[in-house]
Design an enzyme around this catalytic site. Sequence first.
Site, PDB file in Angstrom:
ATOM      1  N   ARG A 175      -7.478  -8.080  -9.116  1.00 48.53           N
ATOM      2  CA  ARG A 175      -7.960  -9.385  -9.349  1.00 48.53           C
ATOM      3  C   ARG A 175      -9.509  -9.044  -9.552  1.00 48.53           C
ATOM      4  O   ARG A 175     -10.012  -7.726  -9.246  1.00 48.53           O
ATOM      5  CB  ARG A 175      -7.904 -10.343  -8.223  1.00 48.53           C
ATOM      6  CG  ARG A 175      -8.303  -9.608  -6.900  1.00 48.53           C
ATOM      7  CD  ARG A 175      -8.338 -10.170  -5.606  1.00 48.53           C
ATOM      8  NE  ARG A 175      -8.253  -9.427  -4.404  1.00 48.53           N
ATOM      9  CZ  ARG A 175      -9.255  -9.159  -3.701  1.00 48.53           C
ATOM     10  NH1 ARG A 175     -10.590  -9.479  -4.096  1.00 48.53           N
ATOM     11  NH2 ARG A 175      -9.148  -8.315  -2.783  1.00 48.53           N
ATOM     12  N   GLU A 224      -9.845   1.195  -4.959  1.00 40.18           N
ATOM     13  CA  GLU A 224     -10.739   1.441  -3.925  1.00 40.18           C
ATOM     14  C   GLU A 224     -10.553   2.970  -3.351  1.00 40.18           C
ATOM     15  O   GLU A 224      -9.340   3.329  -3.145  1.00 40.18           O
ATOM     16  CB  GLU A 224     -10.327   0.585  -2.876  1.00 40.18           C
ATOM     17  CG  GLU A 224     -10.819  -0.982  -3.051  1.00 40.18           C
ATOM     18  CD  GLU A 224     -10.815  -1.680  -1.800  1.00 40.18           C
ATOM     19  OE1 GLU A 224     -11.426  -2.860  -1.795  1.00 40.18           O
ATOM     20  OE2 GLU A 224     -10.117  -1.637  -0.729  1.00 40.18           O
ATOM     21  N   GLU A 277      -2.402   7.228   8.251  1.00 42.25           N
ATOM     22  CA  GLU A 277      -3.186   7.782   7.276  1.00 42.25           C
ATOM     23  C   GLU A 277      -4.040   8.477   8.202  1.00 42.25           C
ATOM     24  O   GLU A 277      -4.511   8.156   9.300  1.00 42.25           O
ATOM     25  CB  GLU A 277      -4.156   7.039   6.625  1.00 42.25           C
ATOM     26  CG  GLU A 277      -3.190   6.367   5.185  1.00 42.25           C
ATOM     27  CD  GLU A 277      -4.265   5.557   4.378  1.00 42.25           C
ATOM     28  OE1 GLU A 277      -5.479   5.389   4.816  1.00 42.25           O
ATOM     29  OE2 GLU A 277      -3.951   4.937   3.271  1.00 42.25           O
ATOM     30  N   HIS A 280     -13.769  -3.401   9.017  1.00 41.61           N
ATOM     31  CA  HIS A 280     -13.178  -3.387   7.844  1.00 41.61           C
ATOM     32  C   HIS A 280     -13.085  -4.228   6.876  1.00 41.61           C
ATOM     33  O   HIS A 280     -12.610  -4.177   5.795  1.00 41.61           O
ATOM     34  CB  HIS A 280     -11.648  -2.860   8.039  1.00 41.61           C
ATOM     35  CG  HIS A 280     -11.223  -1.940   9.131  1.00 41.61           C
ATOM     36  ND1 HIS A 280     -11.714  -0.479   8.983  1.00 41.61           N
ATOM     37  CD2 HIS A 280     -10.707  -1.971  10.073  1.00 41.61           C
ATOM     38  CE1 HIS A 280     -11.378   0.051  10.247  1.00 41.61           C
ATOM     39  NE2 HIS A 280     -10.652  -0.754  11.004  1.00 41.61           N
ATOM     40  N   GLU A 312      -6.338   1.666  -2.121  1.00 35.49           N
ATOM     41  CA  GLU A 312      -5.537   0.625  -2.535  1.00 35.49           C
ATOM     42  C   GLU A 312      -6.053   0.301  -3.685  1.00 35.49           C
ATOM     43  O   GLU A 312      -7.498   0.523  -4.200  1.00 35.49           O
ATOM     44  CB  GLU A 312      -5.518  -0.504  -1.669  1.00 35.49           C
ATOM     45  CG  GLU A 312      -6.715  -0.747  -1.357  1.00 35.49           C
ATOM     46  CD  GLU A 312      -6.444  -2.540  -0.663  1.00 35.49           C
ATOM     47  OE1 GLU A 312      -5.504  -3.059  -0.694  1.00 35.49           O
ATOM     48  OE2 GLU A 312      -7.605  -2.942  -0.154  1.00 35.49           O
ATOM     49  N   ASN A 327      -7.048  -3.365  -5.892  1.00 36.38           N
ATOM     50  CA  ASN A 327      -7.196  -4.706  -5.736  1.00 36.38           C
ATOM     51  C   ASN A 327      -6.923  -5.550  -7.287  1.00 36.38           C
ATOM     52  O   ASN A 327      -7.737  -5.105  -8.106  1.00 36.38           O
ATOM     53  CB  ASN A 327      -8.601  -5.416  -4.922  1.00 36.38           C
ATOM     54  CG  ASN A 327      -8.581  -5.011  -3.508  1.00 36.38           C
ATOM     55  OD1 ASN A 327      -7.468  -5.109  -2.986  1.00 36.38           O
ATOM     56  ND2 ASN A 327      -9.367  -4.647  -3.292  1.00 36.38           N
ATOM     57  N   LYS A 338       0.811  -1.178  -0.168  1.00 38.89           N
ATOM     58  CA  LYS A 338       0.079  -0.004   0.079  1.00 38.89           C
ATOM     59  C   LYS A 338       0.922   1.326   0.141  1.00 38.89           C
ATOM     60  O   LYS A 338       0.409   2.319  -0.530  1.00 38.89           O
ATOM     61  CB  LYS A 338      -0.930   0.182   1.180  1.00 38.89           C
ATOM     62  CG  LYS A 338      -2.111  -1.158   1.263  1.00 38.89           C
ATOM     63  CD  LYS A 338      -2.820  -0.803   2.356  1.00 38.89           C
ATOM     64  CE  LYS A 338      -3.603  -2.248   2.837  1.00 38.89           C
ATOM     65  NZ  LYS A 338      -4.704  -2.636   1.953  1.00 38.89           N
TER      66      LYS A 338
HETATM   67  P1  ADP Z   1      -7.628  -3.847   3.048  1.00 38.15           P
HETATM   68  O1  ADP Z   1      -6.451  -4.398   2.101  1.00 38.15           O
HETATM   69  O2  ADP Z   1      -7.738  -4.549   4.244  1.00 38.15           O
HETATM   70  O3  ADP Z   1      -9.074  -4.088   2.235  1.00 38.15           O
HETATM   71  P2  ADP Z   1      -7.964  -1.002   2.885  1.00 38.15           P
HETATM   72  O4  ADP Z   1      -6.931  -0.113   2.782  1.00 38.15           O
HETATM   73  O5  ADP Z   1      -8.646  -1.208   1.781  1.00 38.15           O
HETATM   74  O6  ADP Z   1      -7.472  -2.420   3.584  1.00 38.15           O
HETATM   75  O7  ADP Z   1      -9.006  -0.491   4.156  1.00 38.15           O
HETATM   76  C1  ADP Z   1      -9.991  -1.477   4.402  1.00 38.15           C
HETATM   77  C2  ADP Z   1     -11.326  -0.377   5.030  1.00 38.15           C
HETATM   78  O8  ADP Z   1     -10.863   0.136   5.805  1.00 38.15           O
HETATM   79  C3  ADP Z   1     -11.803   0.386   4.059  1.00 38.15           C
HETATM   80  O9  ADP Z   1     -12.774  -0.440   3.185  1.00 38.15           O
HETATM   81  C4  ADP Z   1     -12.243   1.548   4.769  1.00 38.15           C
HETATM   82  O10 ADP Z   1     -13.646   1.240   5.581  1.00 38.15           O
HETATM   83  C5  ADP Z   1     -11.369   1.584   6.221  1.00 38.15           C
HETATM   84  N1  ADP Z   1     -10.248   2.528   5.956  1.00 38.15           N
HETATM   85  C6  ADP Z   1      -9.312   2.638   5.180  1.00 38.15           C
HETATM   86  N2  ADP Z   1      -8.475   3.673   5.196  1.00 38.15           N
HETATM   87  C7  ADP Z   1      -9.322   4.627   5.771  1.00 38.15           C
HETATM   88  C8  ADP Z   1      -8.993   6.033   6.119  1.00 38.15           C
HETATM   89  N3  ADP Z   1      -8.187   6.675   5.870  1.00 38.15           N
HETATM   90  N4  ADP Z   1     -10.218   6.330   6.765  1.00 38.15           N
HETATM   91  C9  ADP Z   1     -11.269   5.841   7.156  1.00 38.15           C
HETATM   92  N5  ADP Z   1     -11.515   4.521   7.044  1.00 38.15           N
HETATM   93  C10 ADP Z   1     -10.542   3.997   6.190  1.00 38.15           C
HETATM   94  P1  ADP Z   2     -11.089  -6.690  -0.053  1.00 37.59           P
HETATM   95  O1  ADP Z   2      -9.853  -7.277  -0.185  1.00 37.59           O
HETATM   96  O2  ADP Z   2     -10.884  -5.106  -0.543  1.00 37.59           O
HETATM   97  O3  ADP Z   2     -11.832  -6.971   1.129  1.00 37.59           O
HETATM   98  P2  ADP Z   2     -13.156  -8.502  -1.207  1.00 37.59           P
HETATM   99  O4  ADP Z   2     -14.168  -8.203  -0.436  1.00 37.59           O
HETATM  100  O5  ADP Z   2     -13.227  -8.847  -2.758  1.00 37.59           O
HETATM  101  O6  ADP Z   2     -12.057  -7.351  -1.436  1.00 37.59           O
HETATM  102  O7  ADP Z   2     -12.156  -9.679  -0.615  1.00 37.59           O
HETATM  103  C1  ADP Z   2     -11.990 -10.176   0.600  1.00 37.59           C
HETATM  104  C2  ADP Z   2     -11.052 -11.113   0.779  1.00 37.59           C
HETATM  105  O8  ADP Z   2     -11.384 -12.255   1.406  1.00 37.59           O
HETATM  106  C3  ADP Z   2     -10.176 -11.366  -0.692  1.00 37.59           C
HETATM  107  O9  ADP Z   2      -9.221 -10.641  -1.337  1.00 37.59           O
HETATM  108  C4  ADP Z   2      -9.598 -12.711  -0.191  1.00 37.59           C
HETATM  109  O10 ADP Z   2      -8.369 -12.693   0.366  1.00 37.59           O
HETATM  110  C5  ADP Z   2     -10.637 -13.461   1.003  1.00 37.59           C
HETATM  111  N1  ADP Z   2     -11.546 -14.198   0.531  1.00 37.59           N
HETATM  112  C6  ADP Z   2     -12.837 -14.258   0.803  1.00 37.59           C
HETATM  113  N2  ADP Z   2     -13.198 -15.326   0.289  1.00 37.59           N
HETATM  114  C7  ADP Z   2     -12.239 -16.232   0.081  1.00 37.59           C
HETATM  115  C8  ADP Z   2     -12.262 -17.726  -0.562  1.00 37.59           C
HETATM  116  N3  ADP Z   2     -13.361 -18.500  -0.808  1.00 37.59           N
HETATM  117  N4  ADP Z   2     -11.275 -18.270  -0.652  1.00 37.59           N
HETATM  118  C9  ADP Z   2     -10.138 -17.452  -0.418  1.00 37.59           C
HETATM  119  N5  ADP Z   2     -10.129 -16.306   0.051  1.00 37.59           N
HETATM  120  C10 ADP Z   2     -11.280 -15.511   0.280  1.00 37.59           C
HETATM  121 MG    MG Z   3      -9.396  -2.825   0.477  1.00 41.80          MG
END
Ligand code: ADP
Ligand code: ADP
Ligand code: MG
Length: 667
Positions: free
Chosen positions: A297, A275, A200, A235, A293, A295, A116
Amino acid sequence: MFTKILIANRGEIAARVMATARRLGIATVAVHSDADAGALHVRHADVAVRIGPAPAAESYLDQQAILEAARATGAEAIHPGYGFLSENPEFVDAVEAAGLVFIGPPAQAIRAMGLKDAAKALMEKAGVPVVPGYHGADQDPGLLAQEAERIGYPVLIKARAGGGGKGMRLVERPQDFARLLEGAQGEARASFGDAGVLVEKYVTSPRHIEIQVFADAHGNTVHLFERDCSLQRRHQKVIEEAPAPDRPEAVRAAMGRAAVEAARAVGYVGAGTVEFIADGAGGLTEDGFWFMEMNTRLQVEHPVSEAITGLDFVELQLRVAAGEPLPFAQGDLTITGHAVEARLYAEDAAKGFLPATGPLDHLRLPPHAAFARAPVRIDSGVEAGDAITPWYDPMIAKVIVHAPDRAAALARLARTLDETEVAGCTTNRAFLAALCRDADFAAGRLDTGLIARKADALTAAAPPSRNALALAALLAEGLLDPADPADPWQALAGYAHWAPMDRPVTLHIGDREATLTLAVEAPGRFRIADAEGARTLAVQQLGAGRYRLGEESLSQTLSAVRLTDRVHVFDRGQSHAFASPDPLAAAGEAGQGGDHVAAPMPGLVRRVTAAPGAAVARGDPLLVLEAMKMEHTLTAPRDGTVAEVLAEEGQQVAEGARLIVLEPDDA
Ligand code: ADP
Ligand code: ADP
Ligand code: MG
């Protein structure tokens, strides 16, 4: 186009990819662990290859085993799904070195977006707005605290290698910074093998809005509009929708442009999601959103975007991977209607959303399409009779609805969830239905804190109705045989061999109990006394576990299923489990010592849902034993940790055999 592909994943996403492949005439290869030998994704594939034992590290993450499976079956390309190896650039390199096609972005794009901090630095350079903060290499705790001061509290500490909401800590006061930093670093090291963090600005009233992008290998990059994923718990996304409610067209255009910039900056090809976090306090604005970030995929929630664009994203992924250009330009894309997805999980909302593994003894879904666009679409990796094991993600299904507008979509989702029947493992179904009916969510007043603020109300369980109790009691006593309502002898069973005398029945609902008195007045007519008094109830069996219950001119339809040791009643969106007096269950309890679970009778081990090291709560299902032609669920005798599993699925065990051992209780 390819003629055969391998899907390096399991569960619903593997089945999802196979559905599109089948439609396009492409043969499919499944890979599976021992725990998934009979899983749905294996049943759906043309060919299936075992790649290792249950732990993901020894199967779904074993790159060599997967490449060997592709070689042995002649697959030309590999689809990674999401999770597992989907965002692993070394795997992409290995796939390409083996002469195969990776159905996903180039390794260098995954690398650029993988951490990130580096991704944010890159985005800043590309002119994409990023969340203000510190994303430098120097990880000195003193410096990080100083940076937090500069950014201004509240701040969010994030694992730079993070995902799935892990390794994140919200810090509201400077005096908590050092302690919470340690927690985030520890979790990051344990989960990702990298303790590096970024700091952040914590956006207040945060809304998570993400943009779906697609790029081909010919220089075309487009966005397919946004999804709002602001309904989160810790989150992690719970409900997602497209388009985002209450979002000005100019904001969409600005976000879309930024997402396409982000994808172009890393030479992106294929499906991806950018995102953003937005400040929802005063409504969305063109300068009120920041990159979080990317993703790299297909995302879990992609079906809501498929619904509103009318496209099949897996088909697009396959075409792009095969070298075809995107079949449309940005200007060709339009939005139709509104789509919402809810993630149905095996988890206990009332117990702090603890994962709840167990056998899916009963799973009945309302009319729907699977893995294809429809007003009601349900994508699932399991069927009735399968089990949710502790080995993998405890998702049961994604319930996706599409309707002309948001209000209609939310109503349809609530109704669909109400009509979804699951028995065997606890689910978040009622919680999801309650969310769909939440007044703030319905009005589009959503932010990532909504669920936490309202958790108590959203997880409150309603007590069973009089009719639900009565139906459970009648079923528990065997007075209604659900097997064959057409058989006149069965319909008369209760009447024939039971004289009209009062009989007390005690049912257990969680920690509470209810006692009713039952008497048969005539076939299908019962005299029932409960805490509110006595009444006569007519019960008609409608078939397939459905019953019509009535008093005089008012009647109601309920569903119910009788399992070995309990009865489940589904009552207009409420689901109640009643433990009934059962000789097998009593024997099971008697056979359980404090530190182990033993077979109460000789039998066949049907399913093992406990795994060594798993934390269990008293009453959690650990193992299913088939004895006397009935399945019997053995449960944890107390809270604790599973030390050993001494039985295997398919094994015949003697009465008294020790099956599961818990770690000694220190307390
Ligand atoms: P992950 O890789 O676990 O998905 P993210 O950076 O996408 O990590 O953050 C996951 C969640 O955390 C976001 O969907 C959001 O709800 C919350 N979040 C992340 N960054 C912030 C921020 N700077 N301020 C408020 N909420 C945040
Ligand atoms: P984010 O990473 O922003 O939360 P998603 O909500 O699309 O995005 O995905 C959630 C994460 O949960 C995926 O990146 C994956 O690592 C994990 N995950 C959810 N379901 C599965 C599954 N069936 N097999 C493997 N990993 C999973
Ligand atoms: Mg995320």
